[in-house]
Each structure stands twice: as C-alpha cells, then as structure tokens.
Design a protein around this motif. Sequence first.
Motif, short mmCIF file in Angstrom:
data_model
loop_
_atom_site.label_atom_id
_atom_site.label_comp_id
_atom_site.label_asym_id
_atom_site.label_seq_id
_atom_site.Cartn_x
_atom_site.Cartn_y
_atom_site.Cartn_z
N MET A 1 0.95 -1.26 -0.04
CA MET A 1 -0.08 0.03 -0.20
C MET A 1 0.96 0.99 0.08
SD MET A 1 -2.87 -0.57 2.94
CE MET A 1 -3.41 -2.25 3.31
N LYS A 2 0.42 2.26 -0.77
CA LYS A 2 1.10 3.56 -0.66
C LYS A 2 0.07 4.53 -0.22
CE LYS A 2 3.44 4.72 -4.24
NZ LYS A 2 3.72 5.52 -5.54
N LEU A 3 0.51 5.35 1.00
CA LEU A 3 -0.22 6.30 1.45
C LEU A 3 0.25 7.83 0.88
CD1 LEU A 3 -2.51 7.20 3.43
CD2 LEU A 3 -0.71 7.39 5.18
N TYR A 4 -0.79 8.46 0.32
CA TYR A 4 -0.42 9.90 -0.12
C TYR A 4 -0.53 10.73 1.08
CZ TYR A 4 0.28 7.92 -4.80
OH TYR A 4 0.74 7.24 -6.05
N SER A 5 0.27 11.30 1.70
CA SER A 5 -0.21 11.89 2.89
C SER A 5 0.82 13.41 2.98
CB SER A 5 0.63 10.89 4.17
OG SER A 5 0.48 11.64 5.52
N TYR A 6 0.31 14.11 4.08
CA TYR A 6 1.13 15.41 4.21
C TYR A 6 1.15 15.34 5.93
CZ TYR A 6 2.16 20.22 4.94
OH TYR A 6 2.84 21.79 5.08
N ASP A 27 3.85 2.13 2.13
CA ASP A 27 4.86 3.18 1.77
C ASP A 27 4.34 4.70 2.09
OD1 ASP A 27 6.60 1.35 1.21
OD2 ASP A 27 5.64 1.01 -0.76
N TYR A 28 4.98 5.58 2.41
CA TYR A 28 4.84 6.86 2.57
C TYR A 28 5.18 7.82 1.47
CZ TYR A 28 3.75 11.20 5.27
OH TYR A 28 3.60 12.46 5.81
N PRO A 53 -5.85 12.63 2.18
CA PRO A 53 -5.06 11.31 1.95
C PRO A 53 -5.70 10.46 0.59
CG PRO A 53 -6.45 10.78 3.60
CD PRO A 53 -6.66 12.03 3.37
N ALA A 54 -4.64 9.79 0.07
CA ALA A 54 -5.31 8.71 -0.78
C ALA A 54 -4.40 7.35 -0.60
CB ALA A 54 -5.13 9.18 -2.24
N LEU A 55 -5.33 6.33 -0.93
CA LEU A 55 -4.43 5.13 -0.45
C LEU A 55 -4.33 4.03 -1.49
CD1 LEU A 55 -3.11 3.37 1.95
CD2 LEU A 55 -5.39 2.32 2.16
N ALA A 56 -3.26 3.92 -2.39
CA ALA A 56 -2.87 3.11 -3.66
C ALA A 56 -2.82 1.76 -3.02
CB ALA A 56 -1.90 3.78 -4.31
N LEU A 57 -3.68 0.69 -3.70
CA LEU A 57 -3.61 -0.61 -3.31
C LEU A 57 -3.03 -1.31 -4.43
CD1 LEU A 57 -7.22 -1.03 -2.18
CD2 LEU A 57 -5.35 -0.40 -0.78
N ASP A 58 -2.16 -2.15 -4.46
CA ASP A 58 -1.65 -2.75 -5.74
C ASP A 58 -2.64 -4.16 -5.53
OD1 ASP A 58 -0.61 -5.12 -4.29
OD2 ASP A 58 1.37 -4.13 -4.11
N ALA A 59 -2.62 -4.92 -7.04
CA ALA A 59 -3.34 -5.61 -7.05
C ALA A 59 -3.50 -6.88 -6.09
CB ALA A 59 -2.97 -6.48 -8.40
N ALA A 213 4.84 15.14 13.67
CA ALA A 213 6.24 15.26 14.03
C ALA A 213 7.08 14.13 13.63
CB ALA A 213 6.44 15.70 15.62
N VAL A 214 6.84 13.07 13.73
CA VAL A 214 7.81 11.78 13.23
C VAL A 214 7.71 11.39 11.64
CG1 VAL A 214 7.99 11.14 15.72
CG2 VAL A 214 6.18 10.16 14.29
N GLN A 215 6.75 12.17 11.24
CA GLN A 215 6.66 11.94 9.71
C GLN A 215 7.80 12.30 8.72
OE1 GLN A 215 4.10 9.49 9.19
NE2 GLN A 215 3.86 9.88 11.39
N PRO A 216 7.85 11.38 7.70
CA PRO A 216 9.26 11.51 6.87
C PRO A 216 9.36 13.09 6.03
CG PRO A 216 8.33 9.73 6.07
CD PRO A 216 7.47 10.08 7.14
N ASP A 217 8.18 13.87 6.16
CA ASP A 217 8.17 14.92 5.62
C ASP A 217 7.90 16.19 6.69
OD1 ASP A 217 5.20 13.99 6.02
OD2 ASP A 217 4.50 15.33 4.32
#
Length: 219
Positions: A1-6, A27-28, A53-59, A213-217
């Motif tokens: 899964m990939k989370l599109y996040s801020y 994944d972030y 957010p958006a959450l991308a799911l693979d097959a 505060a602990v997010q990669p961005d």
Amino acid sequence: MKLYSYFRSGTSHRLRIALNLKGLRYDYEAVDLRAEQHLTTAHKAIHPQGMVPALALDATENDGHSRVLIQSPAIIEWLEERHPTPALLPADPEQRAQVRALAAIVGCDIHPVNNRRILEALRQDFHADEAAIDRWCGNWIAAGFDAVEAQLASAVRSGDFCFGNAPTLADVYLIPQVESARRFKVDMGRWPLISAVDVACQRLAAFRDAAPAVQPDAR
Ligand SMILES: N[C@@H](CCC(=O)N[C@@H](CS)C(=O)NCC(=O)O)C(=O)O
C-alpha cells in the motif's frame, strides 16, 4: 500500500493511526500542501479533488485490481471491512452509532471548516490575519469539542478511550483534531475528558508513530 499524505494533514493523520492500529505496513508518499503539490495535474490524476489522503492498493491487496482509494472515512471503512481485527467499531449497533457520532463531530463538523483551502479563502478573500485565523479555527474546534466532551461525560465513555478500553474510530478521528487544536493555540484545559483520552492514546505506539512530528516530511 502507498499512502499519499502530508505530515500536518489531520485526515492523513487519522488514516495513519487506523493503518497502524490494524498493523498494516505502507509506503509513505509525501504531498507537500505548502508547495501546492496537491493541486498539480499529476496529483489530481491520483486524487481528483486535489487533496490528501489517498491510499493506493496494488493488485495483491485488492482481489487482483490495483486501485486508489480516496476520502478518509471511506478508506477507514474499507480497512475495517477488509482487515476487521482489531475492530475499530463495537459489535452492538447502538454503540456503533455512538462511536460513529463522535467521529462525525470531528470529521463532518470541525475539520472541514478549518481545512487549508477554507483558511486560504479567509486570508485572501476576507483579509483575515493569523490572529483571526486562530480565532476562527478555535471557535469551531471549541464548539465541536464541547459536544464531544458532553458525550464523553454521559454514557459513552466507560474506559480510558472514547469508548471502552481499546481505541475505536472515535479516537482515530479525535487525536488528530487535538493535535490541530494545539497548533491553533486552543487551550485544551477546558476539556479534561478529551485530554484524558489523548493521554491514553499517546501510550500506544500506533498513535505515537502516526504523529505529524515523526513523519518523513515533517519540518
Ligand atoms: N473529506 C476528505 C477531506 C480531505 C482533506 O480535507 N484533506 C486536506 C488535508 S487535511 C487537504 O488535502 N486540503 C487541501 C486544501 O485544502 O487545499 C477526507 O476525509 O479525506
């Protein structure tokens, strides 16, 4: 899964908490709202509203179809249906309604009027300065938190969390709003029950690891 996040987005924050509580790895993918990356054509191809957010799911995660899910309430419901343990809703329908009502106070009645695009419109079209913005956000947060506090003081709260002794959807929505309240300089002393729920949630890694505060961005 990939989370599109801020990192500072409350709706991304609630989704990070739900994913962590379910024990799901993701994944972030940072989308910088300050740089208006969410308004680019590339991001709108992922989220047509130009939001996170958006959450991308693979097959493999979605019966053979790759998909992007949008809207945090819909994504959290998908998580609950697809990954039911641990449950974020009680079994009893009336209790589910109580938990959903707490979540809706935040999700429908506090967060939307304090969203970035609303605040930008207040700044640009109505010449609001930062003190006025803090007042605006503080007023809507206070109105909603008064109602949440009243609900917690009545039958709803029976344990350390909003509902019982384990986190539910209500806590998933509430904690990001508490974080945002602090950012807008709202004094949380007026809501001792909400503050106690916050303390209980902060004991759990699922909540701590989801914090802005602990997010990669974070910066
Ligand atoms: N109802 C949507 C709201 C999403 C939302 O408001 N996202 C904010 C960040 S918390 C956003 O992307 N705002 C962009 C903007 O206002 O320009 C959801 O729950 O997913």
